[in-house]
Write a protein that holds these residues in place. Structure first.
Motif, PDB file in Angstrom:
ATOM      1  N   LYS A 234       0.905  -1.289  -0.028  1.00 11.26           N
ATOM      2  CA  LYS A 234       0.039   0.035   0.006  1.00 11.26           C
ATOM      3  C   LYS A 234       1.031   1.188   0.026  1.00 11.26           C
ATOM      4  CE  LYS A 234      -4.348  -1.360   2.271  1.00 11.26           C
ATOM      5  NZ  LYS A 234      -5.089  -0.843   3.285  1.00 11.26           N
ATOM      6  N   ALA A 235       1.814   1.068   0.851  1.00 13.71           N
ATOM      7  CA  ALA A 235       2.899   2.393   0.923  1.00 13.71           C
ATOM      8  C   ALA A 235       3.405   2.655  -0.466  1.00 13.71           C
ATOM      9  CB  ALA A 235       3.744   2.197   1.980  1.00 13.71           C
ATOM     10  N   LYS A 236       3.679   1.544  -1.084  1.00 18.04           N
ATOM     11  CA  LYS A 236       4.562   1.759  -2.364  1.00 18.04           C
ATOM     12  C   LYS A 236       3.543   2.421  -3.389  1.00 18.04           C
ATOM     13  CE  LYS A 236       8.308  -1.635  -1.860  1.00 18.04           C
ATOM     14  NZ  LYS A 236       8.573  -2.841  -1.950  1.00 18.04           N
TER      15      LYS A 236
ATOM     16  N   ARG B 249      10.513   3.941  -4.644  1.00 20.42           N
ATOM     17  CA  ARG B 249       9.458   3.172  -4.054  1.00 20.42           C
ATOM     18  C   ARG B 249       9.843   2.150  -3.409  1.00 20.42           C
ATOM     19  NH1 ARG B 249       6.101   0.784  -7.635  1.00 20.42           N
ATOM     20  NH2 ARG B 249       4.258   1.020  -6.377  1.00 20.42           N
ATOM     21  N   GLU B 250      11.020   1.595  -3.849  1.00 19.14           N
ATOM     22  CA  GLU B 250      11.330   0.128  -2.794  1.00 19.14           C
ATOM     23  C   GLU B 250      11.792   0.756  -1.491  1.00 19.14           C
ATOM     24  OE1 GLU B 250      11.165  -3.115  -4.051  1.00 19.14           O
ATOM     25  OE2 GLU B 250      10.171  -2.098  -5.404  1.00 19.14           O
ATOM     26  N   ASN B 251      12.341   1.757  -1.402  1.00 21.98           N
ATOM     27  CA  ASN B 251      12.945   2.192   0.105  1.00 21.98           C
ATOM     28  C   ASN B 251      11.802   3.154   0.534  1.00 21.98           C
ATOM     29  OD1 ASN B 251      15.333   0.724   0.155  1.00 21.98           O
ATOM     30  ND2 ASN B 251      16.104   1.962  -1.417  1.00 21.98           N
ATOM     31  N   LEU B 252      10.538   3.510  -0.078  1.00 19.32           N
ATOM     32  CA  LEU B 252       9.739   4.363   0.412  1.00 19.32           C
ATOM     33  C   LEU B 252      10.345   5.625   0.735  1.00 19.32           C
ATOM     34  CD1 LEU B 252       7.553   2.047   2.639  1.00 19.32           C
ATOM     35  CD2 LEU B 252       6.995   2.610   0.186  1.00 19.32           C
ATOM     36  N   GLU B 253      11.215   6.254  -0.218  1.00 14.76           N
ATOM     37  CA  GLU B 253      12.034   7.460   0.079  1.00 14.76           C
ATOM     38  C   GLU B 253      11.616   8.591  -1.127  1.00 14.76           C
ATOM     39  OE1 GLU B 253      16.063   7.004   1.895  1.00 14.76           O
ATOM     40  OE2 GLU B 253      16.340   7.468  -0.176  1.00 14.76           O
ATOM     41  N   LEU B 254      11.469   9.744  -0.693  1.00 18.62           N
ATOM     42  CA  LEU B 254      11.506  10.852  -1.913  1.00 18.62           C
ATOM     43  C   LEU B 254      12.728  11.769  -1.448  1.00 18.62           C
ATOM     44  CD1 LEU B 254       7.788  12.012  -1.107  1.00 18.62           C
ATOM     45  CD2 LEU B 254       8.453  10.465  -2.840  1.00 18.62           C
TER      46      LEU B 254
ATOM     47  N   LYS C 255      23.131  18.976  -0.778  1.00 17.17           N
ATOM     48  CA  LYS C 255      22.810  18.149  -2.033  1.00 17.17           C
ATOM     49  C   LYS C 255      21.282  18.019  -1.901  1.00 17.17           C
ATOM     50  CE  LYS C 255      26.586  17.437  -3.936  1.00 17.17           C
ATOM     51  NZ  LYS C 255      27.142  18.526  -4.501  1.00 17.17           N
ATOM     52  N   SER C 256      20.769  17.077  -1.582  1.00 19.69           N
ATOM     53  CA  SER C 256      19.257  16.665  -1.299  1.00 19.69           C
ATOM     54  C   SER C 256      19.251  15.884  -0.057  1.00 19.69           C
ATOM     55  CB  SER C 256      18.774  15.811  -2.461  1.00 19.69           C
ATOM     56  OG  SER C 256      19.227  14.849  -2.609  1.00 19.69           O
ATOM     57  N   TYR C 257      17.860  15.821   0.298  1.00 24.47           N
ATOM     58  CA  TYR C 257      17.359  15.264   1.825  1.00 24.47           C
ATOM     59  C   TYR C 257      16.377  14.217   1.212  1.00 24.47           C
ATOM     60  CZ  TYR C 257      20.102  19.052   3.655  1.00 24.47           C
ATOM     61  OH  TYR C 257      21.056  19.748   4.006  1.00 24.47           O
ATOM     62  N   SER C 258      16.106  13.230   2.242  1.00 21.47           N
ATOM     63  CA  SER C 258      15.227  12.327   2.000  1.00 21.47           C
ATOM     64  C   SER C 258      14.043  12.318   3.157  1.00 21.47           C
ATOM     65  CB  SER C 258      15.912  10.843   2.421  1.00 21.47           C
ATOM     66  OG  SER C 258      17.024  10.580   1.312  1.00 21.47           O
ATOM     67  N   ILE C 259      13.049  12.054   2.343  1.00 18.59           N
ATOM     68  CA  ILE C 259      11.747  11.884   3.447  1.00 18.59           C
ATOM     69  C   ILE C 259      11.264  10.536   3.285  1.00 18.59           C
ATOM     70  CG2 ILE C 259       9.134  12.332   3.768  1.00 18.59           C
ATOM     71  CD1 ILE C 259       9.680  15.052   2.382  1.00 18.59           C
ATOM     72  N   THR C 260      11.680   9.632   4.413  1.00 21.34           N
ATOM     73  CA  THR C 260      11.319   8.285   4.421  1.00 21.34           C
ATOM     74  C   THR C 260      10.099   7.897   5.169  1.00 21.34           C
ATOM     75  OG1 THR C 260      13.802   8.135   4.754  1.00 21.34           O
ATOM     76  CG2 THR C 260      12.543   6.222   5.139  1.00 21.34           C
ATOM     77  N   GLY C 261       9.337   7.047   4.408  1.00 24.71           N
ATOM     78  CA  GLY C 261       8.177   6.491   4.972  1.00 24.71           C
ATOM     79  C   GLY C 261       8.061   5.600   6.263  1.00 24.71           C
ATOM     80  N   LYS C 262       7.157   5.789   7.205  1.00 25.76           N
ATOM     81  CA  LYS C 262       6.981   4.905   8.357  1.00 25.76           C
ATOM     82  C   LYS C 262       5.603   4.465   8.242  1.00 25.76           C
ATOM     83  CE  LYS C 262       7.875   4.694  13.065  1.00 25.76           C
ATOM     84  NZ  LYS C 262       8.377   5.201  14.291  1.00 25.76           N
ATOM     85  N   ILE C 263       5.181   3.181   8.374  1.00 27.77           N
ATOM     86  CA  ILE C 263       4.258   2.521   8.549  1.00 27.77           C
ATOM     87  C   ILE C 263       3.864   2.169  10.067  1.00 27.77           C
ATOM     88  CG2 ILE C 263       2.484   0.846   7.691  1.00 27.77           C
ATOM     89  CD1 ILE C 263       3.851   0.934   4.911  1.00 27.77           C
ATOM     90  N   GLU C 264       2.786   2.500  10.587  1.00 32.00           N
ATOM     91  CA  GLU C 264       2.651   1.971  12.051  1.00 32.00           C
ATOM     92  C   GLU C 264       1.378   1.110  12.082  1.00 32.00           C
ATOM     93  OE1 GLU C 264       3.217   5.367  14.774  1.00 32.00           O
ATOM     94  OE2 GLU C 264       5.506   5.340  14.413  1.00 32.00           O
TER      95      GLU C 264
END
Length: 163
Positions: free
Chosen positions: A13-15, A84-89, A154-163
């Motif tokens: 679902k997160a992907k 998408r694989e690492n749920l990262e923007l 450079k750039s930064y990551s927003i990483t997903g967390k599912i709880e």
């Protein structure tokens, strides 16, 4: 980051949530400004700090101050890439502290999120005074000098967390 209790269904679902976001150049990030410890009803915006009179204080709802009664922040960020694989923007121009909880991510859609003829209240008045030469023009945090100082990032990551 995923919790150990996340199921395969949750991960899928997160992907799927990230589908098509890579077609946008910018995103709107709503966040919880979790380190804020208080707020004032009236604040001095950065562009008015050099003034000595009382008119420099503005009502909190008429400013972009992060110190707000609800601690909700909003940032418009340049989207660089989506993993998408690492749920990262990967994003640029971020104005959040590492570890700031992200509440929601929305696409920035210029047809809906930009109103070029909108009134900007006291900021419009300030620009009139600056352009007439009645007041010194003061650059805020996105000024040229500050931008040069931040170019090394450079750039930064927003990483997903599912709880």
């Amino acid at each position: 980051l995923l919790t150990n209790s996340s199921s395969i269904n949750d991960i899928n679902k997160a992907k799927a949530m990230m589908d098509d976001i890579d077609s946008f150049s910018h995103i709107i990030v709503l966040s919880h400004l979790h380190l804020n410890t208080g707020w004032s009803a009236r604040v001095t915006p950065p562009r008015l700090r050099h003034l000595s009179n009382q008119k420099k204080k503005k009502g909190i709802l008429a400013t972009r101050s992060p110190h707000r009664p609800n601690n909700i922040g909003m940032s418009v960020l340049k989207l660089c890439s989506v993993d998408r694989e690492n749920l990262e923007l990967q994003v640029k121009n971020i104005d959040l502290i590492d570890g700031t909880p992200v509440l929601d991510i929305k696409p920035y859609i210029r047809q809906y999120d930009s109103f070029p003829t909108a009134s900007s209240g006291w900021v419009d008045d300030l620009e009139i005074l600056e352009n007439r030469g009645d007041m010194a023009k003061v650059m805020h945090d996105s000024g040229a000098e500050e931008k040069k100082a931040l170019d090394h990032r450079k750039s930064y990551s927003i990483t997903g967390k599912i709880e």
